[in-house]
Design an enzyme around this catalytic site. Structure first.
Site, PDB file in Angstrom:
ATOM      1  N   LYS A  89       5.475   2.691  -6.610  1.00  0.00           N
ATOM      2  CA  LYS A  89       4.051   2.960  -6.765  1.00  0.00           C
ATOM      3  C   LYS A  89       3.564   2.665  -8.199  1.00  0.00           C
ATOM      4  O   LYS A  89       4.372   2.362  -9.088  1.00  0.00           O
ATOM      5  CB  LYS A  89       3.760   4.411  -6.379  1.00  0.00           C
ATOM      6  CG  LYS A  89       3.989   4.698  -4.890  1.00  0.00           C
ATOM      7  CD  LYS A  89       3.147   3.799  -3.992  1.00  0.00           C
ATOM      8  CE  LYS A  89       2.894   4.350  -2.597  1.00  0.00           C
ATOM      9  NZ  LYS A  89       4.077   4.487  -1.727  1.00  0.00           N
TER      10      LYS A  89
HETATM   11  C1  LIG Z   1       3.928   5.552  -0.480  1.00  0.00           C
HETATM   12  C2  LIG Z   1       2.876   6.116   0.398  1.00  0.00           C
HETATM   13  C3  LIG Z   1       2.925   7.444   0.873  1.00  0.00           C
HETATM   14  C4  LIG Z   1       4.133   8.312   0.725  1.00  0.00           C
HETATM   15  O1  LIG Z   1       4.567   8.528  -0.557  1.00  0.00           O
HETATM   16  P1  LIG Z   1       6.114   8.888  -0.854  1.00  0.00           P
HETATM   17  O2  LIG Z   1       6.071   9.366  -2.260  1.00  0.00           O
HETATM   18  O3  LIG Z   1       6.899   7.621  -0.702  1.00  0.00           O
HETATM   19  O4  LIG Z   1       6.511   9.939   0.103  1.00  0.00           O
HETATM   20  C5  LIG Z   1       1.845   7.931   1.584  1.00  0.00           C
HETATM   21  N1  LIG Z   1       0.784   7.158   1.859  1.00  0.00           N
HETATM   22  C6  LIG Z   1       0.705   5.874   1.457  1.00  0.00           C
HETATM   23  C7  LIG Z   1      -0.523   5.086   1.767  1.00  0.00           C
HETATM   24  C8  LIG Z   1       1.753   5.303   0.725  1.00  0.00           C
HETATM   25  O5  LIG Z   1       1.679   4.025   0.353  1.00  0.00           O
END
Ligand SMILES: *Cc1c(COP(=O)(O)O)cnc(C)c1O
Length: 400
Positions: free
Chosen positions: A186
């Protein structure tokens, strides 16, 4: 990859502060921690950055969604509007609290279409979750307006829009609550991690209690004597994550600036191709530029262009064919294969609605996602790489 590309001495320094005290837990140990409260500081800095009053660090973006849904009192018997284009976690979080996700079509922003809310809501709909996919805002002011008119709560899944904004205001702060992910890929990363933001003190407190077994975090007594009024679970962020988050947050505006420059070079090359269009933006300034989405008039041409670019070593994603981000491709979800043999909550007798997840109900997603290619933008691409991408685009354009 954004934040992960920039891990360096600032992160090391913050993590070392924690390791030098040895206190890895965010709560308690007030004497031993020598004033080091990384998660608390990260939350304060993050809330300030987003212009909201409260932020709560948790273990992941998925956990953030679940904690927020619990705080909003979404549960069995309820359903929640969720866009057809999102990562699986948004749907899983709704199921985790015992509610049913309703699949909603997207608009040209590739995000939840506000005009679909009234068409798709049921008598059991409690909330809507707009997801700001790939670094760009949904039509969020309209979504909030329609939701308010229909008495629906708004939870923004901003896992992919960290640092992005809409008309000068950071995403995540428009609805009742907003969530972020700091997993390794992210915009900002703490390895794994997530965060919930809100301007509502009651929702913040419910989130905080829920994420730590109900602990009320009364500062006047030791942890063992703290009070509780609800049951919860453990989604606590730890100090190492908080430390990483602090260093990464300070780099966020820089990394967005670099990505914007790189994105512009590639966009200019693509814009020269006849027929190529770009994802609709409500507010181009607010783009966090983590991705570049462009489209062709027909799906066939998009897929051909994708193959031609791949031959030059340039990867793009056509999300209509992606296994993890588009509901019609989730065979296990469509078979209601939750982790329990009873297929709860899909078979929950408390839920009185009827669910349908057919492609026919999301014609716009079927069209636009099929014609759209998405390219990841990095912070450090370098002139050589940008040049190679530009040349590959020119070559592919000649052969398409
Ligand atoms: C990555 C993501 C999540 C989940 O996040 P994690 O930290 O990997 O659990 C939720 N929603 C979206 C749109 C994402 O891209």
């Amino acid at each position: 990859m954004a934040g992960a590309e920039l891990i360096g001495k600032e992160e090391i320094k913050e993590v070392m502060d924690v390791l030098e005290t040895g206190i890895l837990m965010r709560y308690g140990f007030d004497k031993e921690r020598k004033g080091v409260y990384k998660v608390r500081q990260f939350e304060a800095d993050f809330a300030k950055y987003c212009g909201v009053s409260h932020a709560l660090g948790v273990t992941s973006g998925s956990a953030a969604l679940k904690v927020a849904l619990e705080a909003l009192d979404v549960g069995r018997g309820d359903d929640v509007l969720v866009p057809a284009f999102t990562f699986l976690a948004t749907y899983e979080a709704v199921l985790e609290v015992g509610a049913i996700p309703i699949m909603v079509d997207i608009d040209d922003t590739l995000n939840l279409d506000p005009d679909e809310i009234e068409k798709k809501k049921t008598p059991y709909t409690k909330a809507v979750i707009p997801v700001h996919m790939c670094g760009l805002a949904a039509n969020i002011d309209r979504i909030v307006e329609v939701a308010r008119k229909n008495n629906l709560l708004v939870l923004e899944d901003n896992a992919q829009g960290c640092g992005a904004s809409f008309k000068g205001k950071k995403l995540g702060g428009f609805g009742d609550m907003g969530t972020f992910s700091f997993d390794y890929v992210k915009t900002v990363t703490t390895g794994e991690g997530g965060l919930v933001i809100t301007n509502n003190r009651d929702l913040y407190l419910r989130s905080e209690w829920y994420s730590d077994h109900g602990h009320d975090h009364n500062p006047n007594v030791g942890r063992a004597l703290e009070g509780r009024s609800i049951l919860g679970f453990n989604y606590r962020m730890n100090e190492l994550q908080g430390a990483l988050g602090l260093a990464q947050l300070r780099k966020l505006d820089y990394l967005i600036g670099e990505q914007k420059k790189n994105k512009k070079v590639i966009m200019d090359a693509l814009a020269a191709i006849p027929g190529v269009g770009f994802r609709a933006k409500q507010d181009p300034e607010g783009d966090s530029a983590t991705f570049l989405a462009f489209n062709f008039p027909e799906e066939q041409r998009a897929l051909k262009f994708q193959t031609l670019l791949a031959a030059e070593g340039i990867d793009t994603t056509c999300y209509k064919n992606n296994l993890w981000h588009y509901v019609p491709n989730w065979e296990h979800f469509l078979a209601f294969s939750t982790a329990n043999s009873k297929k709860h909550p899909f078979t929950d007798p408390l839920y009185k609605g009827k669910v349908e997840y057919s492609r026919e109900t999301i014609p716009h997603a079927e069209d636009i996602l099929g014609r759209t290619l998405v390219m990841g933008i990095s912070v450090r691409m370098g002139d050589e790489r940008l040049d190679a991408i530009r040349k590959a685009i020119e070559k592919a354009a000649k052969n398409i």
